[in-house]
Motif scaffolding. Structure first.
Motif, PDB file in Angstrom:
ATOM      1  N   TYR A   1       0.817  -1.220   0.000  1.00  0.00           N
ATOM      2  CA  TYR A   1       0.000   0.000   0.000  1.00  0.00           C
ATOM      3  C   TYR A   1       0.849   1.267   0.000  1.00  0.00           C
ATOM      4  O   TYR A   1       0.324   2.377  -0.169  1.00  0.00           O
ATOM      5  CB  TYR A   1      -0.948  -0.010   1.200  1.00  0.00           C
ATOM      6  CG  TYR A   1      -0.329   0.496   2.486  1.00  0.00           C
ATOM      7  CD1 TYR A   1      -0.642   1.764   2.988  1.00  0.00           C
ATOM      8  CD2 TYR A   1       0.571  -0.286   3.207  1.00  0.00           C
ATOM      9  CE1 TYR A   1      -0.071   2.227   4.161  1.00  0.00           C
ATOM     10  CE2 TYR A   1       1.147   0.174   4.378  1.00  0.00           C
ATOM     11  CZ  TYR A   1       0.821   1.429   4.838  1.00  0.00           C
ATOM     12  OH  TYR A   1       1.398   1.887   5.998  1.00  0.00           O
ATOM     13  N   HIS A   2       2.158   1.110   0.177  1.00  0.00           N
ATOM     14  CA  HIS A   2       3.016   2.281   0.351  1.00  0.00           C
ATOM     15  C   HIS A   2       4.452   1.860   0.064  1.00  0.00           C
ATOM     16  O   HIS A   2       4.891   0.793   0.505  1.00  0.00           O
ATOM     17  CB  HIS A   2       2.885   2.770   1.794  1.00  0.00           C
ATOM     18  CG  HIS A   2       3.666   3.987   2.150  1.00  0.00           C
ATOM     19  ND1 HIS A   2       3.889   5.030   1.284  1.00  0.00           N
ATOM     20  CD2 HIS A   2       4.266   4.346   3.323  1.00  0.00           C
ATOM     21  CE1 HIS A   2       4.591   5.980   1.895  1.00  0.00           C
ATOM     22  NE2 HIS A   2       4.825   5.582   3.133  1.00  0.00           N
ATOM     23  N   ALA A   3       5.174   2.669  -0.699  1.00  0.00           N
ATOM     24  CA  ALA A   3       6.585   2.393  -0.951  1.00  0.00           C
ATOM     25  C   ALA A   3       7.306   3.715  -1.186  1.00  0.00           C
ATOM     26  O   ALA A   3       6.803   4.593  -1.883  1.00  0.00           O
ATOM     27  CB  ALA A   3       6.753   1.472  -2.155  1.00  0.00           C
ATOM     28  N   HIS A   4       8.470   3.838  -0.591  1.00  0.00           N
ATOM     29  CA  HIS A   4       9.273   5.037  -0.835  1.00  0.00           C
ATOM     30  C   HIS A   4      10.737   4.726  -0.579  1.00  0.00           C
ATOM     31  O   HIS A   4      11.074   3.813   0.175  1.00  0.00           O
ATOM     32  CB  HIS A   4       8.819   6.205   0.046  1.00  0.00           C
ATOM     33  CG  HIS A   4       8.943   5.962   1.517  1.00  0.00           C
ATOM     34  ND1 HIS A   4      10.086   6.228   2.224  1.00  0.00           N
ATOM     35  CD2 HIS A   4       8.056   5.478   2.427  1.00  0.00           C
ATOM     36  CE1 HIS A   4       9.910   5.929   3.501  1.00  0.00           C
ATOM     37  NE2 HIS A   4       8.676   5.453   3.649  1.00  0.00           N
ATOM     38  N   LEU A   5      11.598   5.450  -1.240  1.00  0.00           N
ATOM     39  CA  LEU A   5      13.024   5.365  -0.956  1.00  0.00           C
ATOM     40  C   LEU A   5      13.485   6.699  -0.391  1.00  0.00           C
ATOM     41  O   LEU A   5      12.909   7.747  -0.679  1.00  0.00           O
ATOM     42  CB  LEU A   5      13.830   4.952  -2.189  1.00  0.00           C
ATOM     43  CG  LEU A   5      13.889   5.838  -3.429  1.00  0.00           C
ATOM     44  CD1 LEU A   5      14.855   7.014  -3.279  1.00  0.00           C
ATOM     45  CD2 LEU A   5      14.300   5.006  -4.646  1.00  0.00           C
ATOM     46  N   ILE A   6      14.515   6.637   0.431  1.00  0.00           N
ATOM     47  CA  ILE A   6      15.078   7.839   1.030  1.00  0.00           C
ATOM     48  C   ILE A   6      16.587   7.836   0.817  1.00  0.00           C
ATOM     49  O   ILE A   6      17.262   6.836   1.107  1.00  0.00           O
ATOM     50  CB  ILE A   6      14.765   7.940   2.531  1.00  0.00           C
ATOM     51  CG1 ILE A   6      13.246   8.033   2.776  1.00  0.00           C
ATOM     52  CG2 ILE A   6      15.448   9.163   3.144  1.00  0.00           C
ATOM     53  CD1 ILE A   6      12.859   8.116   4.242  1.00  0.00           C
ATOM     54  N   VAL A   7      17.095   8.935   0.305  1.00  0.00           N
ATOM     55  CA  VAL A   7      18.529   9.154   0.189  1.00  0.00           C
ATOM     56  C   VAL A   7      18.858  10.367   1.052  1.00  0.00           C
ATOM     57  O   VAL A   7      18.322  11.458   0.834  1.00  0.00           O
ATOM     58  CB  VAL A   7      18.960   9.405  -1.267  1.00  0.00           C
ATOM     59  CG1 VAL A   7      20.456   9.705  -1.342  1.00  0.00           C
ATOM     60  CG2 VAL A   7      18.612   8.204  -2.139  1.00  0.00           C
ATOM     61  N   THR A   8      19.719  10.167   2.059  1.00  0.00           N
ATOM     62  CA  THR A   8      20.049  11.226   3.002  1.00  0.00           C
ATOM     63  C   THR A   8      21.533  11.550   2.918  1.00  0.00           C
ATOM     64  O   THR A   8      22.363  10.799   3.446  1.00  0.00           O
ATOM     65  CB  THR A   8      19.684  10.824   4.447  1.00  0.00           C
ATOM     66  OG1 THR A   8      18.350  10.316   4.486  1.00  0.00           O
ATOM     67  CG2 THR A   8      19.817  12.004   5.387  1.00  0.00           C
ATOM     68  N   PRO A   9      21.905  12.633   2.262  1.00  0.00           N
ATOM     69  CA  PRO A   9      23.324  12.990   2.163  1.00  0.00           C
ATOM     70  C   PRO A   9      23.845  13.545   3.484  1.00  0.00           C
ATOM     71  O   PRO A   9      23.058  13.925   4.364  1.00  0.00           O
ATOM     72  CB  PRO A   9      23.332  14.056   1.068  1.00  0.00           C
ATOM     73  CG  PRO A   9      21.992  14.694   1.172  1.00  0.00           C
ATOM     74  CD  PRO A   9      21.044  13.600   1.573  1.00  0.00           C
ATOM     75  N   PRO A  10      25.156  13.621   3.666  1.00  0.00           N
ATOM     76  CA  PRO A  10      25.712  14.272   4.857  1.00  0.00           C
ATOM     77  C   PRO A  10      25.201  15.706   4.964  1.00  0.00           C
ATOM     78  O   PRO A  10      25.097  16.420   3.970  1.00  0.00           O
ATOM     79  CB  PRO A  10      27.221  14.238   4.596  1.00  0.00           C
ATOM     80  CG  PRO A  10      27.417  13.087   3.649  1.00  0.00           C
ATOM     81  CD  PRO A  10      26.199  13.076   2.780  1.00  0.00           C
ATOM     82  N   ASN A  11      24.889  16.133   6.193  1.00  0.00           N
ATOM     83  CA  ASN A  11      24.360  17.498   6.346  1.00  0.00           C
ATOM     84  C   ASN A  11      25.439  18.512   6.692  1.00  0.00           C
ATOM     85  O   ASN A  11      25.158  19.715   6.765  1.00  0.00           O
ATOM     86  CB  ASN A  11      23.227  17.537   7.369  1.00  0.00           C
ATOM     87  CG  ASN A  11      23.690  17.252   8.789  1.00  0.00           C
ATOM     88  OD1 ASN A  11      24.875  17.090   9.065  1.00  0.00           O
ATOM     89  ND2 ASN A  11      22.736  17.188   9.712  1.00  0.00           N
ATOM     90  N   GLY A  12      26.661  18.019   6.925  1.00  0.00           N
ATOM     91  CA  GLY A  12      27.769  18.932   7.174  1.00  0.00           C
ATOM     92  C   GLY A  12      27.712  19.639   8.506  1.00  0.00           C
ATOM     93  O   GLY A  12      28.463  20.597   8.731  1.00  0.00           O
ATOM     94  N   GLN A  13      26.858  19.170   9.405  1.00  0.00           N
ATOM     95  CA  GLN A  13      26.709  19.817  10.701  1.00  0.00           C
ATOM     96  C   GLN A  13      27.299  18.956  11.803  1.00  0.00           C
ATOM     97  O   GLN A  13      27.510  17.747  11.635  1.00  0.00           O
ATOM     98  CB  GLN A  13      25.232  20.088  10.978  1.00  0.00           C
ATOM     99  CG  GLN A  13      24.561  21.000   9.967  1.00  0.00           C
ATOM    100  CD  GLN A  13      23.073  21.167  10.227  1.00  0.00           C
ATOM    101  OE1 GLN A  13      22.545  20.690  11.234  1.00  0.00           O
ATOM    102  NE2 GLN A  13      22.394  21.830   9.308  1.00  0.00           N
ATOM    103  N   ALA A  14      27.545  19.574  12.941  1.00  0.00           N
ATOM    104  CA  ALA A  14      28.030  18.845  14.108  1.00  0.00           C
ATOM    105  C   ALA A  14      26.863  18.140  14.783  1.00  0.00           C
ATOM    106  O   ALA A  14      25.737  18.658  14.781  1.00  0.00           O
ATOM    107  CB  ALA A  14      28.698  19.800  15.082  1.00  0.00           C
ATOM    108  N   PRO A  15      27.090  16.976  15.358  1.00  0.00           N
ATOM    109  CA  PRO A  15      26.011  16.265  16.056  1.00  0.00           C
ATOM    110  C   PRO A  15      25.411  17.105  17.181  1.00  0.00           C
ATOM    111  O   PRO A  15      26.100  17.897  17.829  1.00  0.00           O
ATOM    112  CB  PRO A  15      26.708  15.022  16.610  1.00  0.00           C
ATOM    113  CG  PRO A  15      27.879  14.819  15.703  1.00  0.00           C
ATOM    114  CD  PRO A  15      28.340  16.204  15.334  1.00  0.00           C
ATOM    115  N   ASN A  16      24.109  16.933  17.388  1.00  0.00           N
ATOM    116  CA  ASN A  16      23.430  17.604  18.500  1.00  0.00           C
ATOM    117  C   ASN A  16      22.342  16.674  19.014  1.00  0.00           C
ATOM    118  O   ASN A  16      22.122  15.589  18.465  1.00  0.00           O
ATOM    119  CB  ASN A  16      22.847  18.950  18.062  1.00  0.00           C
ATOM    120  CG  ASN A  16      21.824  18.800  16.938  1.00  0.00           C
ATOM    121  OD1 ASN A  16      20.768  18.195  17.120  1.00  0.00           O
ATOM    122  ND2 ASN A  16      22.136  19.338  15.764  1.00  0.00           N
TER     123      ASN A  16
END
Length: 279
Positions: A98-113
């Motif tokens: 009923y649902h399908a999606h792909l996610i591509v998440t590049p580096p955000n260049g930020q420091a962890p928080n």
């Protein structure tokens, strides 16, 4: 490719069932072979490059639904022999994608928080309008990890184990910190993660130098509406009967609620294999 009886060896194990019922998720390492990971990654990279060329900001995550028609590689995971038997062992035979999606998440260049992630349960208004405590399961997702998220900070999928049995959960009022008991799911390439739609979960920032890539396949009962504007109907003609069922085919509207054998060839096939399931 039509499924055959060899897939029955991949049914849900007792330990997987217990973990899914109690924790709301479980993992299957090496569900995909290295060759599958390589091929699926190449196709996913191609889609991502196309979307960037069309104007998608390469610094932000790409959420891309309705990707199944884009490649036979994606279509072959709809009824993947190592995974589908576990899906029907949890939900039964009156199911579809009923649902399908792909996610591509590049580096955000930020420091962890430690800013509070976007914690949620799947299915939107279902969690407002459906009665019960806990509310019914209704659906599950299988997430195929193509990139290495075996270490924290790589845009990991986070969950609160056991929270699928909790309708409401208190989030930090100041936007700092995570839910009690929350953990990152550490998944190597080729891992498949099953999770109950009700589990409180979140996608997270990618603080690493690796791009995160995941394919999500959502299975639910055939009387649930699609969650995307899916165009998989174009695949019906070339699909075998079981895949066609999983891609949303039916003889008529009532067949989604009171299915006959023609509506649910998966039930027919399981009966022929001598698999005992609920009527």
């Amino acid at each position: 490719m039509a499924i055959d009886a060899t897939c029955l060896q991949y049914g849900l194990t007792d330990s997987e069932r217990q973990q899914f019922n109690e924790q709301g998720f479980f993992m299957i390492e090496d569900a995909l072979s290295p060759a599958q990971v390589t091929a699926l990654t190449a196709k996913t990279d191609e889609i991502y490059a196309t979307k960037v060329a069309e104007g998608h900001d390469p610094q932000t995550a790409l959420f891309y639904p309705n990707f199944i028609p884009d490649s036979e590689l994606y279509q072959d995971l709809v009824d993947y022999e190592k995974i589908l038997p576990k899906v029907w062992d949890i939900l039964g035979w009156n199911i579809y994608l009923y649902h399908a999606h792909l996610i591509v998440t590049p580096p955000n260049g930020q420091a962890p928080n430690d800013k509070t992630f976007g914690w949620h349960q799947d299915s939107g208004r279902t969690n407002v309008e459906m009665e019960g405590d806990p509310r019914p399961r209704l659906s599950l997702k299988v997430a195929y990890f193509l990139s290495d998220t075996s270490e924290p900070g790589r845009g990991n999928f986070w969950v609160v184990p056991g929270s699928h049995l909790i309708n409401q959960i208190d989030k930090p009022a100041n936007g700092e910190g995570q839910l009690p008991g929350a953990i990152p799911v550490l998944a190597k390439p080729g891992t498949a993660v099953f999770f109950d739609r009700r589990i409180w979960h979140a996608g997270t920032p990618n603080w690493s130098n690796l791009t995160r890539k995941v394919l999500f396949y959502g299975y639910g009962y055939r009387w649930i509406r699609t969650k995307d504007d899916m165009t998989v109907q174009s695949l019906w003609e070339k699909s075998d009967p079981i895949r066609r069922q999983l891609l949303g085919w039916g003889t008529n509207a009532n067949g989604f609620y009171s299915p006959k054998d023609d509506d649910v060839p998966l039930r027919v096939w399981l009966r022929e294999q001598g698999v005992a399931m609920a009527a």
